[in-house]
Each structure stands twice: as C-alpha cells, then as structure tokens.
Design a protein around this motif. Structure first.
Motif, PDB file in Angstrom:
ATOM      1  N   LYS A   1       2.171  -5.014  -5.595  1.00  0.00           N
ATOM      2  CA  LYS A   1       1.400  -4.242  -6.530  1.00  0.00           C
ATOM      3  C   LYS A   1       0.087  -4.944  -6.795  1.00  0.00           C
ATOM      4  O   LYS A   1      -0.483  -4.798  -7.835  1.00  0.00           O
ATOM      5  CB  LYS A   1       2.173  -4.113  -7.821  1.00  0.00           C
ATOM      6  CG  LYS A   1       3.601  -3.781  -7.520  1.00  0.00           C
ATOM      7  CD  LYS A   1       4.027  -2.619  -8.272  1.00  0.00           C
ATOM      8  CE  LYS A   1       5.392  -2.140  -7.989  1.00  0.00           C
ATOM      9  NZ  LYS A   1       6.048  -2.623  -6.838  1.00  0.00           N
TER      10      LYS A   1
ATOM     11  N   ARG B   1      -3.374  -0.295  -8.432  1.00  0.00           N
ATOM     12  CA  ARG B   1      -2.448   0.633  -9.057  1.00  0.00           C
ATOM     13  C   ARG B   1      -2.400   0.374 -10.541  1.00  0.00           C
ATOM     14  O   ARG B   1      -1.816  -0.590 -10.985  1.00  0.00           O
ATOM     15  CB  ARG B   1      -1.062   0.429  -8.468  1.00  0.00           C
ATOM     16  CG  ARG B   1      -0.053   1.443  -8.956  1.00  0.00           C
ATOM     17  CD  ARG B   1      -0.263   2.718  -8.251  1.00  0.00           C
ATOM     18  NE  ARG B   1       0.361   3.824  -8.866  1.00  0.00           N
ATOM     19  CZ  ARG B   1      -0.082   5.043  -8.727  1.00  0.00           C
ATOM     20  NH1 ARG B   1      -1.157   5.289  -8.036  1.00  0.00           N
ATOM     21  NH2 ARG B   1       0.535   6.050  -9.250  1.00  0.00           N
TER      22      ARG B   1
ATOM     23  N   ARG C   1      -0.989   0.995 -14.079  1.00  0.00           N
ATOM     24  CA  ARG C   1       0.234   1.566 -14.579  1.00  0.00           C
ATOM     25  C   ARG C   1       0.142   1.705 -16.082  1.00  0.00           C
ATOM     26  O   ARG C   1      -0.024   0.726 -16.791  1.00  0.00           O
ATOM     27  CB  ARG C   1       1.428   0.666 -14.207  1.00  0.00           C
ATOM     28  CG  ARG C   1       1.854   0.898 -12.767  1.00  0.00           C
ATOM     29  CD  ARG C   1       2.201   2.348 -12.590  1.00  0.00           C
ATOM     30  NE  ARG C   1       2.481   2.619 -11.216  1.00  0.00           N
ATOM     31  CZ  ARG C   1       2.315   3.800 -10.696  1.00  0.00           C
ATOM     32  NH1 ARG C   1       1.851   4.790 -11.387  1.00  0.00           N
ATOM     33  NH2 ARG C   1       2.605   4.000  -9.450  1.00  0.00           N
TER      34      ARG C   1
ATOM     35  N   HIS D   1      -2.637  -0.724  -5.987  1.00  0.00           N
ATOM     36  CA  HIS D   1      -1.669   0.172  -5.372  1.00  0.00           C
ATOM     37  C   HIS D   1      -0.776  -0.621  -4.424  1.00  0.00           C
ATOM     38  O   HIS D   1      -1.221  -1.538  -3.746  1.00  0.00           O
ATOM     39  CB  HIS D   1      -2.376   1.277  -4.596  1.00  0.00           C
ATOM     40  CG  HIS D   1      -2.921   2.365  -5.472  1.00  0.00           C
ATOM     41  ND1 HIS D   1      -4.142   2.949  -5.249  1.00  0.00           N
ATOM     42  CD2 HIS D   1      -2.405   2.985  -6.562  1.00  0.00           C
ATOM     43  CE1 HIS D   1      -4.355   3.880  -6.165  1.00  0.00           C
ATOM     44  NE2 HIS D   1      -3.327   3.921  -6.956  1.00  0.00           N
TER      45      HIS D   1
ATOM     46  N   GLY E   1      -5.157   2.443  -9.429  1.00  0.00           N
ATOM     47  CA  GLY E   1      -4.946   3.688 -10.144  1.00  0.00           C
ATOM     48  C   GLY E   1      -3.843   3.611 -11.167  1.00  0.00           C
ATOM     49  O   GLY E   1      -3.083   2.649 -11.228  1.00  0.00           O
ATOM     50  N   THR E   2      -3.725   4.644 -11.975  1.00  0.00           N
ATOM     51  CA  THR E   2      -2.617   4.790 -12.908  1.00  0.00           C
ATOM     52  C   THR E   2      -2.250   6.252 -13.033  1.00  0.00           C
ATOM     53  O   THR E   2      -3.118   7.118 -12.962  1.00  0.00           O
ATOM     54  CB  THR E   2      -2.977   4.255 -14.310  1.00  0.00           C
ATOM     55  OG1 THR E   2      -1.851   4.351 -15.175  1.00  0.00           O
ATOM     56  CG2 THR E   2      -4.124   5.021 -14.914  1.00  0.00           C
TER      57      THR E   2
ATOM     58  N   GLY F   1      -2.924   6.824  -4.378  1.00  0.00           N
ATOM     59  CA  GLY F   1      -1.676   6.226  -4.816  1.00  0.00           C
ATOM     60  C   GLY F   1      -0.555   6.406  -3.812  1.00  0.00           C
ATOM     61  O   GLY F   1      -0.602   7.271  -2.938  1.00  0.00           O
TER      62      GLY F   1
ATOM     63  N   ASP G   1       3.017   6.815  -4.336  1.00  0.00           N
ATOM     64  CA  ASP G   1       4.306   7.195  -4.904  1.00  0.00           C
ATOM     65  C   ASP G   1       4.962   8.368  -4.181  1.00  0.00           C
ATOM     66  O   ASP G   1       6.068   8.763  -4.529  1.00  0.00           O
ATOM     67  CB  ASP G   1       4.138   7.577  -6.375  1.00  0.00           C
ATOM     68  CG  ASP G   1       3.551   6.445  -7.193  1.00  0.00           C
ATOM     69  OD1 ASP G   1       4.183   5.386  -7.250  1.00  0.00           O
ATOM     70  OD2 ASP G   1       2.458   6.608  -7.759  1.00  0.00           O
TER      71      ASP G   1
ATOM     72  N   GLU H   1      -3.785  11.278 -11.677  1.00  0.00           N
ATOM     73  CA  GLU H   1      -3.976   9.929 -11.154  1.00  0.00           C
ATOM     74  C   GLU H   1      -5.399   9.485 -11.463  1.00  0.00           C
ATOM     75  O   GLU H   1      -6.370  10.165 -11.108  1.00  0.00           O
ATOM     76  CB  GLU H   1      -3.743   9.925  -9.642  1.00  0.00           C
ATOM     77  CG  GLU H   1      -3.925   8.573  -8.986  1.00  0.00           C
ATOM     78  CD  GLU H   1      -2.747   7.647  -9.172  1.00  0.00           C
ATOM     79  OE1 GLU H   1      -2.900   6.443  -8.902  1.00  0.00           O
ATOM     80  OE2 GLU H   1      -1.663   8.124  -9.572  1.00  0.00           O
TER      81      GLU H   1
ATOM     82  N   ASN I   1       0.532   9.915  -2.231  1.00  0.00           N
ATOM     83  CA  ASN I   1       0.425  10.989  -3.215  1.00  0.00           C
ATOM     84  C   ASN I   1      -0.390  12.130  -2.615  1.00  0.00           C
ATOM     85  O   ASN I   1      -1.178  11.940  -1.691  1.00  0.00           O
ATOM     86  CB  ASN I   1      -0.248  10.494  -4.499  1.00  0.00           C
ATOM     87  CG  ASN I   1       0.646   9.579  -5.315  1.00  0.00           C
ATOM     88  OD1 ASN I   1       1.813   9.390  -5.006  1.00  0.00           O
ATOM     89  ND2 ASN I   1       0.082   8.992  -6.360  1.00  0.00           N
TER      90      ASN I   1
END
Length: 627
Positions: free
Chosen positions: A25, A31, A33, A191, A409-410, A445, A447, A458, A504
C-alpha cells in the motif's frame, strides 16, 4: 477499505515465485483510505463490495498469497473476515493513537493508522477561497494551533490538544461564518501493487528461439547502496532496446525517433518532453538512480516527523529519498532518462524534468504480529496525510509543473458529512492546479470495484479537472488467472487488451485506459527477458551507503518494498497506468505549449481508441493525439 492482509487462509500459490510476491500500500499508486467517522453500519462494507465487484475469478489483490477466489462461499468468508479485521484494526488504532496523543510520546509506534481520520487535526476550507486575516487569532482564542496555511486554496490545517472535545471543536469551527467546510485530516497510502522480485538474468534455461540479450539486472545483496556519483551502468536502456520488458511504455506511445526497440517513427519524432516539468507526488524517488538522476530537477519532502504536529516513522527518515520503491517505479514509467550514462529503462517522456515531491513515507505494517520493528517495517507501506498531498500540489504549482501525477486515492462515502466536505475541499485544490496550468492525472485504484454508485467515489481520480486512468493488459500476454500447477504458470499468449481483474472501473470515472499489467507469470526463457504481463520499472536503493533495515542509524535504510535494495522491479497496478498517461500528457504539453490543461485532456480523451474487448474505457493512443 483495504489493509495489509494476514495469511489466514491456507496458501494457494499462484506462481512459482509466490514467496516473492506481495501486495503493498505504499508508493505505487497512491491509495488514500478514508474511514468517514467510522460509521461501518451505514457504509455496509460487508455487502457493498460483493454487489459491485466484477464477477470474475481472480487472485485477490488484498492478499500477499495469490488465492483464487472464484468460489462464492470463499468470497463470503473473505467479506466477513475483511470487515472483522477492519473493525479490530480501527479499535487498535484509535486506542493507540489517543494514548500516544495524550502522552505526546512517539518512541514506540502504534499500528500504522492507514486510512483513518486523525483525531484533533482538521482541514478548514474558508469561503470564497480566502483565509481571513483574523483566522489565526480566532484559532488561538479557541485553543487551536494552525499548523500550516495553503493560501492559494483558502485552506488551513489546525490541531487541538488531545483532551479537547472533538464535537465541540468542530461545532465551534463550523459556526464561524467564514468557514465553509471542516473535515478531519486523514491517513492515506499508495495504491496497492502486486510485486515480482527481480531475479538474476541467468535464471532459467533457454529453449527454442534464443532470448534477447539479457539486461544486466542487479539483485538485492548485502552490499551497501551506491554512493552519490556512482558510475552509470553500461550498457544502457537494454530493457527497452533488447527485450520486450518495456511493452507498457511502447503501448503508451514511447517510441520513434529511430530509437531501437520500438517502431522507427512515432511520437518521439515530434518531442520527448523536453522543457516540461512533471511532478511525482509519491513516496519520493531514488535521486541517485541512473534512470532518474539525469532528469531530476527538484527534490522536496513534505513529510513532517515531529512528535507534536507530524507522523513519526521508524521505517523512513522523512527525507526526499525514496525508502519504499513506489515513487521511483512511478517516476521511471513517466520519465526515465534515455541514452548513454543512464540506466536500463526509458520512460514515455524521457527528456522531461522530474519534480520529486515526497508526500508518503514508509510506515510499519499494521497487520504484522512480529515483535521487532525491523520486520514490521520490512512489510510496511508508504503512507501520509491528506494535508501533505494538498501542500504537495501547491509545491508543484509553484514549481511550474506542467503535469502532476497522483498514483494514490481514497474511496469516499458521500452520504457522510465528512465525505462530501472532503470532495468539495479537494475539488478546490485540483481546480486551482488546473487553472494554474497543470494537467492532473490520477489512478483509478486497485479494488476491482464498479464505481457506478453515486454514493461512493474515488479521490482524486473523480475530483474536478482530474483525468482518471484505469488499467489495461499486454496484448502480447493476454490476462490468464489460472493458478500455477507444480510451480509452472501458464505461458504468455497473444490476446485482446482487456481490463485487468484488479482495476476499478465505472462510467462516472470518465476514464481512459493505459497499461497496468496482469498475470500470467512467464518464466521462459527467463523472467528478466521474457514477454511479460508485468510492468517493468525502476526501484530504490534507499539512502546512499546503507544496508537494508530501519534508519535508526546512518548505516541502514529501506529501499525497494520488501526486496531489499534493488534497482529494478516488476509489478502491476493502476499506479503504472497513471504515470504512463502522465508521460503522454507531457509529450502533448511539450508539442503544444500554448494548450490549456483542458485542451490536453480533451486531446487524450478524443484520441483514445474504443475497443469491444475493453468496453470500460477507451485505450490511450498517444500516436493519434500527437500525429
């Protein structure tokens, strides 16, 4: 929400080198969060990912073990386990952070607070984008301390004592008619990346058609990192000129001008990006790396490790030097230098200038149960504060950055007050950067989430004036998630360019696609010279003249993820996709210096190629954008 994973389930190796492959991470696509007020029941995290993820068998990117989770019962177990872990981690973080804040003692670190709001630390966005003259006095009267002010955005960063009532503090701040938004500062991370270690170029047996000339790739050794001014490697640029390992740069428009390894003519006939400055907001870069040093024009760290106002870490000294690897990898894809006296790679814009603005530092792994800090740091991640990223964007503007890359990102829940305020506040920052002349590129991202729901977005990928980028695969090595059998993974075969399992996606992103990489592993003839779905990039050797380990003394530092001090690495993730597009934007910026950021983004969008195999987003086509 994504955190470092515990190996709870039995190992199911995906490849022959499973032990060398791990998700991170830190520094690979940043990324962020965000846990908005910890309203887990409202966010319904246990059900949401299942409803919105693509129904594909995939090795879950959240785990260091590449488990194939095509079984519905397994996925249900995973969702429950992930939620349980999130709740436990949050409780541990809050207890540790509040205790440390009360004592102001940071000698022993609590578990790394990835993705959490920072108690008693706030971002204040003022109306009309102007910080009032009386803001400082008002803060002092209210018992607050202004840590920094970002005047171009009308934002201040404040904190209060650990015994202050947060609800009362927020209410008092919002009561000020000059204040538009009050949000907590948040912890953010790069990320996630899946990594493959660099193996010796002599590994493997050559069969059939002879392999290209092996690139002399170094491997982690117990010898100190090179000192500043170390001689350049020779030969140079061989990953590009003598192997298929830099397919991602070629696919992104990095070719032409007669450079061996790619088509003779292409975007480089027009420009290689000279005169344009590209800001890399990440975990720093290795300033001595031969692929980075020739183009490095600016070296700055926004990391604050003070015990009173910052985020101390036993894993990173906070200097601009990359001690995670992510930032160096990202920078090399965008703008690794070309020619004699450089390293083994070439970036999409190899004549551009790199602005290194470090906004992430390596923090201990919050999932580690190891008793020693060295082990916790070895599997740690690159993380930082949202306020550092905002300051980093301001730095990039002041340094006349033509392009700003955000591989971070978040996921934000807009149904919470803080989520909506976070979006509005960050929109203010990104719009100001656009108006100042910078093109902003962000990764979408990793995920595997469909972002079609208007509740979740995002950031910064969906922030104002930002071009979002999803991932794409290598047409010479079509995605194949079949697990390895007896240590042998499927071979690469050509196929259509598709969306990798981890990326994503969703119409609201309004994204374009660029290489991010995917499986299979291809170990024939050797992993350092073979056609590969992985993305090759530079990595970090840590601080000069050091061995791998915590920087508690001048003899040690961390470098390339958990691979020791390594100069090159293969990985996959949207953290690669963003800098490849940033490199393409840099070429356009150099070719058309009078164009506005909106014109450059429009050219990238309009020239991108729609395909039936990748219907999620059109594919980056730099040659069409820059004929």
């Amino acid at each position: 929400m994504r955190f470092s994973s515990l190996p709870i389930y039995p190992p199911q190796p995906h490849s022959a080198h499973n032990t060398l492959t791990r998700q991170y991470k830190g520094n690979g696509s940043l990324r962020l969060r965000h846990l908005p007020s910890f309203h887990f029941a409202d966010a319904d995290f246990s059900a949401w990912p299942t409803r919105h993820r693509r129904n594909l068998p995939r090795p879950p990117i959240f785990s260091p073990l590449h488990i194939v989770s095509s079984n519905p019962a397994f996925r249900t177990q995973w969702q429950l386990w992930k939620l349980r872990k999130l709740l436990v981690f949050t409780a541990l973080f809050l207890a540790g952070f509040l205790c440390a804040s009360a004592l102001r003692v940071h000698a022993q670190q609590p578990p790394s607070p990835i993705g959490a709001q920072v108690p008693h630390r706030y971002l204040i966005a003022y109306r009309n984008g102007v910080i009032p003259d009386e803001a400082l006095a008002h803060a002092r009267v209210s018992g607050m301390h202004i840590i920094r002010s970002n005047a171009p955005f009308g934002i201040s960063v404040l904190d209060t004592s650990s015994d202050a009532n947060e609800d009362a503090t927020i209410a008092a701040l919002r009561a000020d008619p000059a204040v538009q938004y009050v949000i907590h500062d948040v912890i953010l991370t790069a990320h996630s990346l899946i990594l493959r270690a660099v193996l010796p170029a002599t590994v493997g047996i050559t069969v059939g058609t002879p392999a290209p000339t092996p690139a002399p790739t170094p491997t982690p050794t117990p010898t100190p990192s090179p000192s500043p001014g170390a001689p350049p490697v020779s030969p140079y640029d061989t990953y590009y000129t003598s192997s298929p390992q830099q397919w991602a740069v070629l696919q992104s428009g990095g070719f032409g001008a007669g450079v061996p390894g790619g088509p003779t003519h292409g975007p480089w006939d027009t420009t290689m990006g000279a005169g344009v400055r590209i800001a890399i907001l990440d975990s720093g870069v290795d300033q001595y790396h031969p692929d980075i040093a020739p183009n490095l024009a600016f070296n700055l760290s926004e990391i604050d490790q003070s015990s009173a106002t910052g985020l101390p870490s036993p894993c990173d000294d906070g200097s601009p030097q990359d001690q995670q690897g992510h930032g160096t990898w990202v920078a090399s894809l965008a703008a690794a230098a070309i020619g004699p006296g450089t390293g083994l790679l070439i970036g999409v814009a190899p004549a551009a200038s790199i602005l290194n603005i470090k906004v992430l530092e390596r923090l201990p792994d919050p999932s580690s149960t190891a008793p020693d800090i060295a082990t916790q740091c070895a599997s740690g991640q690159a993380s930082g504060l949202l306020s550092w990223v905002i300051q980093g964007i301001q730095d990039a503007i002041s340094q006349n950055a033509g392009v700003i890359n955000l591989s971070l990102g978040t996921l934000v829940d807009l149904d919470t007050g803080e989520g909506a305020g976070l979006l509005a506040t960050f929109n203010r920052v990104t719009y100001a950067a656009d108006q100042a002349g910078a093109v902003l590129i962000a990764s979408a991202g990793n995920d595997g989430v469909n972002l079609a729901s208007p509740r979740y977005i995002e950031l910064p990928a969906q922030s104002r004036s930002v071009l979002a980028v999803v991932a794409a695969t290598n047409p010479a090595c079509a995605e194949n998630l079949t697990p390895a059998v007896n240590g042998v993974s499927p071979a690469c075969v050509p196929g259509p360019i598709t969306l990798p399992y981890y990326s994503n996606f969703g119409a609201p992103l309004n994204a374009i696609a660029a290489p991010g990489g995917s499986y299979p592993d291809n170990l024939t003839p050797t992993p350092d010279t073979a056609i590969s779905g992985w993305v090759r990039g530079a990595c970090s050797n840590g601080l000069a003249n050091t061995l791998d380990g915590p920087p508690s003394d001048i003899a040690h530092s961390f470098g390339c993820f958990n691979l020791g001090h390594a100069s090159y690495v293969q990985a996959m993730g949207t953290s690669a996709s963003a800098p490849l597009v940033s490199g393409a934007a840099t070429l356009l910026r150099a070719a058309y210096p009078a164009w506005s950021p909106d014109q450059i983004v429009s050219a990238l969008r309009s020239s991108a190629t729609p395909t039936s195999a990748h219907p999620i987003a059109p594919l980056l086509n730099t040659s069409a954008a820059l004929p």
